[in-house]
Design a protein around this motif. Structure first.
Motif, PDB file in Angstrom:
ATOM      1  N   ASP A  70      17.589   1.495  -6.097  1.00  0.00           N
ATOM      2  CA  ASP A  70      18.848   0.841  -5.721  1.00  0.00           C
ATOM      3  C   ASP A  70      19.128   0.985  -4.230  1.00  0.00           C
ATOM      4  N   ARG A  71      18.807   2.162  -3.723  1.00  0.00           N
ATOM      5  CA  ARG A  71      18.993   2.371  -2.279  1.00  0.00           C
ATOM      6  C   ARG A  71      18.156   1.405  -1.467  1.00  0.00           C
ATOM      7  N   LYS A  72      16.923   1.209  -1.916  1.00  0.00           N
ATOM      8  CA  LYS A  72      16.008   0.306  -1.201  1.00  0.00           C
ATOM      9  C   LYS A  72      16.530  -1.134  -1.255  1.00  0.00           C
ATOM     10  N   LEU A  73      17.018  -1.537  -2.436  1.00  0.00           N
ATOM     11  CA  LEU A  73      17.557  -2.898  -2.564  1.00  0.00           C
ATOM     12  C   LEU A  73      18.758  -3.074  -1.647  1.00  0.00           C
ATOM     13  N   HIS A  74      19.582  -2.029  -1.598  1.00  0.00           N
ATOM     14  CA  HIS A  74      20.772  -2.084  -0.749  1.00  0.00           C
ATOM     15  C   HIS A  74      20.382  -2.133   0.732  1.00  0.00           C
ATOM     16  N   LEU A  75      19.426  -1.286   1.114  1.00  0.00           N
ATOM     17  CA  LEU A  75      18.955  -1.277   2.503  1.00  0.00           C
ATOM     18  C   LEU A  75      18.387  -2.650   2.883  1.00  0.00           C
ATOM     19  N   ASP A  76      17.611  -3.234   1.959  1.00  0.00           N
ATOM     20  CA  ASP A  76      17.030  -4.551   2.239  1.00  0.00           C
ATOM     21  C   ASP A  76      18.103  -5.593   2.522  1.00  0.00           C
ATOM     22  N   LYS A  77      19.223  -5.503   1.798  1.00  0.00           N
ATOM     23  CA  LYS A  77      20.311  -6.476   2.026  1.00  0.00           C
ATOM     24  C   LYS A  77      20.902  -6.309   3.417  1.00  0.00           C
ATOM     25  N   VAL A  78      21.051  -5.047   3.833  1.00  0.00           N
ATOM     26  CA  VAL A  78      21.602  -4.805   5.170  1.00  0.00           C
ATOM     27  C   VAL A  78      20.620  -5.313   6.227  1.00  0.00           C
ATOM     28  N   ILE A  79      19.331  -5.023   6.017  1.00  0.00           N
ATOM     29  CA  ILE A  79      18.310  -5.471   6.980  1.00  0.00           C
ATOM     30  C   ILE A  79      18.292  -7.002   7.069  1.00  0.00           C
ATOM     31  N   GLU A  80      18.470  -7.647   5.917  1.00  0.00           N
ATOM     32  CA  GLU A  80      18.508  -9.106   5.899  1.00  0.00           C
ATOM     33  C   GLU A  80      19.669  -9.629   6.758  1.00  0.00           C
ATOM     34  N   ARG A  81      20.812  -8.966   6.657  1.00  0.00           N
ATOM     35  CA  ARG A  81      21.974  -9.398   7.456  1.00  0.00           C
ATOM     36  C   ARG A  81      21.701  -9.183   8.949  1.00  0.00           C
ATOM     37  N   ILE A  82      21.052  -8.062   9.278  1.00  0.00           N
ATOM     38  CA  ILE A  82      20.706  -7.813  10.687  1.00  0.00           C
ATOM     39  C   ILE A  82      19.743  -8.893  11.178  1.00  0.00           C
ATOM     40  N   GLU A  83      18.746  -9.181  10.346  1.00  0.00           N
ATOM     41  CA  GLU A  83      17.742 -10.197  10.710  1.00  0.00           C
ATOM     42  C   GLU A  83      18.379 -11.562  10.915  1.00  0.00           C
ATOM     43  N   PHE A  84      19.282 -11.911  10.029  1.00  0.00           N
ATOM     44  CA  PHE A  84      19.929 -13.215  10.134  1.00  0.00           C
ATOM     45  C   PHE A  84      20.713 -13.316  11.443  1.00  0.00           C
ATOM     46  N   ALA A  85      21.441 -12.252  11.761  1.00  0.00           N
ATOM     47  CA  ALA A  85      22.250 -12.268  12.992  1.00  0.00           C
ATOM     48  C   ALA A  85      21.354 -12.307  14.226  1.00  0.00           C
ATOM     49  N   ARG A  86      20.246 -11.574  14.175  1.00  0.00           N
ATOM     50  CA  ARG A  86      19.416 -11.497  15.390  1.00  0.00           C
ATOM     51  C   ARG A  86      18.669 -12.804  15.661  1.00  0.00           C
ATOM     52  N   VAL A  87      18.207 -13.498  14.627  1.00  0.00           N
ATOM     53  CA  VAL A  87      17.527 -14.768  14.913  1.00  0.00           C
ATOM     54  C   VAL A  87      18.514 -15.850  15.329  1.00  0.00           C
ATOM     55  N   CYS A  88      19.804 -15.644  15.041  1.00  0.00           N
ATOM     56  CA  CYS A  88      20.827 -16.560  15.585  1.00  0.00           C
ATOM     57  C   CYS A  88      20.902 -16.421  17.104  1.00  0.00           C
ATOM     58  N   VAL A  89      20.639 -15.220  17.626  1.00  0.00           N
ATOM     59  CA  VAL A  89      20.632 -15.033  19.081  1.00  0.00           C
ATOM     60  C   VAL A  89      19.384 -15.706  19.621  1.00  0.00           C
ATOM     61  N   ASN A  90      18.221 -15.190  19.243  1.00  0.00           N
ATOM     62  CA  ASN A  90      16.956 -15.900  19.373  1.00  0.00           C
ATOM     63  C   ASN A  90      15.858 -15.073  18.731  1.00  0.00           C
ATOM     64  N   GLN A  91      14.721 -15.700  18.495  1.00  0.00           N
ATOM     65  CA  GLN A  91      13.701 -15.026  17.694  1.00  0.00           C
ATOM     66  C   GLN A  91      13.033 -13.866  18.416  1.00  0.00           C
ATOM     67  N   HIS A  92      13.244 -13.760  19.722  1.00  0.00           N
ATOM     68  CA  HIS A  92      12.664 -12.640  20.469  1.00  0.00           C
ATOM     69  C   HIS A  92      13.600 -11.450  20.539  1.00  0.00           C
ATOM     70  N   HIS A  93      14.808 -11.627  20.020  1.00  0.00           N
ATOM     71  CA  HIS A  93      15.812 -10.556  20.141  1.00  0.00           C
ATOM     72  C   HIS A  93      15.560  -9.482  19.084  1.00  0.00           C
ATOM     73  N   ILE A  94      15.200  -8.288  19.548  1.00  0.00           N
ATOM     74  CA  ILE A  94      14.884  -7.192  18.629  1.00  0.00           C
ATOM     75  C   ILE A  94      16.063  -6.235  18.550  1.00  0.00           C
ATOM     76  N   VAL A  95      16.437  -5.856  17.345  1.00  0.00           N
ATOM     77  CA  VAL A  95      17.577  -4.959  17.151  1.00  0.00           C
ATOM     78  C   VAL A  95      17.115  -3.690  16.446  1.00  0.00           C
ATOM     79  N   LYS A  96      17.472  -2.570  17.014  1.00  0.00           N
ATOM     80  CA  LYS A  96      17.121  -1.299  16.387  1.00  0.00           C
ATOM     81  C   LYS A  96      18.327  -0.759  15.617  1.00  0.00           C
ATOM     82  N   THR A  97      18.047  -0.155  14.474  1.00  0.00           N
ATOM     83  CA  THR A  97      19.119   0.420  13.659  1.00  0.00           C
ATOM     84  C   THR A  97      19.072   1.937  13.702  1.00  0.00           C
ATOM     85  N   VAL A  98      20.222   2.542  13.987  1.00  0.00           N
ATOM     86  CA  VAL A  98      20.342   3.994  13.909  1.00  0.00           C
ATOM     87  C   VAL A  98      21.287   4.289  12.743  1.00  0.00           C
ATOM     88  N   ALA A  99      20.830   5.068  11.786  1.00  0.00           N
ATOM     89  CA  ALA A  99      21.652   5.418  10.627  1.00  0.00           C
ATOM     90  C   ALA A  99      22.543   6.607  11.001  1.00  0.00           C
TER      91      ALA A  99
END
Ligand SMILES: *Cc1c(COP(=O)(O)O)cnc(C)c1O
Length: 223
Positions: free
Chosen positions: A5-34
């Motif tokens: 369940d944790r992995k599924l939840h993490l994947d959803k958060v990563i998906e949201r990060i990915e969606f936001a970052r490709v809206c900026v542009n596909q070269h924009h890399i975002v690092k996550t700190v927990a």
């Protein structure tokens, strides 16, 4: 929560990060700190098991306790809280990967002096209080560039890498966006700055759309 369940939840958060970052542009890399400040070492270990490597604490004491408890894991530790002068030596001894929260020239000078004495260096960000809130630390937008340059020039043991800001504490999305845009503008005007740390659980997508390349996620990852 079990690991699946944790992995599924993490994947959803990563998906949201990915969606936001490709809206900026596909070269924009975002690092996550927990941000693990409200969590125990076992919960950090769970996130480690599903692939998270960078963690952050806001108290030097907690950083010490948890990093020692998890010493055997190859984690990258960040410090994101207000640094009291009497904790500087302890923080240096813990050798964090990045300190996000240099909030005055005075603190930078004190840190630099202790780093010099310990013959070591530290990566750090200048914290900007971009919404000008009395409850938050950080330098003002107006002084940020000047102070950044002063620290770069006078603190040889601090590797200044960029800026950090906490979004405006508000229900008004426009105000939050403005605080991120203002921080990004300052970041963009600095020579050689590579890290723009903005965005927490409630506002990380907006922060990324405004140019953040490092998000600090606490409650959303550890729930
Ligand atoms: C607690 C904290 C975070 C994470 O906050 P959440 O809203 O739980 O994601 C990020 N940055 C700093 C500086 C914090 O203190």
């Amino acid at each position: 929560m079990d690991l699946i369940d944790r992995k599924l939840h993490l994947d959803k958060v990563i998906e949201r990060i990915e969606f936001a970052r490709v809206c900026v542009n596909q070269h924009h890399i975002v690092k996550t700190v927990a941000i693990s400040k409200y969590s125990k070492s076992e919960d950090i270990k769970d996130l480690y098991e599903i692939g998270v490597r960078a963690f952050g604490e806001n108290k030097v004491q907690d950083l010490e306790t948890k990093s020692k408890e998890l010493e055997e894991l190859p984690l990258e530790w960040h410090f994101v809280g207000s640094l009291q002068k009497n904790k500087i030596n302890k923080l240096i001894a813990l050798d964090p990967y990045l300190c996000h929260s240099l909030d005055s020239l005075e603190l930078a000078l004190a840190l630099d002096q202790r780093l010099e004495a310990s013959s070591t260096t530290m990566n750090a960000l200048l914290q900007i209080n971009s919404a000008n809130e009395t409850t938050k630390s950080g330098v003002s937008k107006e002084e940020a560039k000047d102070i950044y340059q002063q620290i770069s020039e006078s603190c040889k043991n601090i590797n200044l890498k960029g800026v950090m800001s906490i979004g405006a504490h508000s229900e008004d999305e426009k105000l939050i966006r403005k605080s991120f845009q203002d921080t990004y503008k300052i970041y963009d005007s600095l020579d050689q700055a590579t890290i723009c740390s903005m965005g927490m659980s409630g506002d990380f997508e907006e922060a990324i759309r405004c140019g953040s390349n490092m998000v600090r996620l606490g409650s959303i990852l550890f729930k």
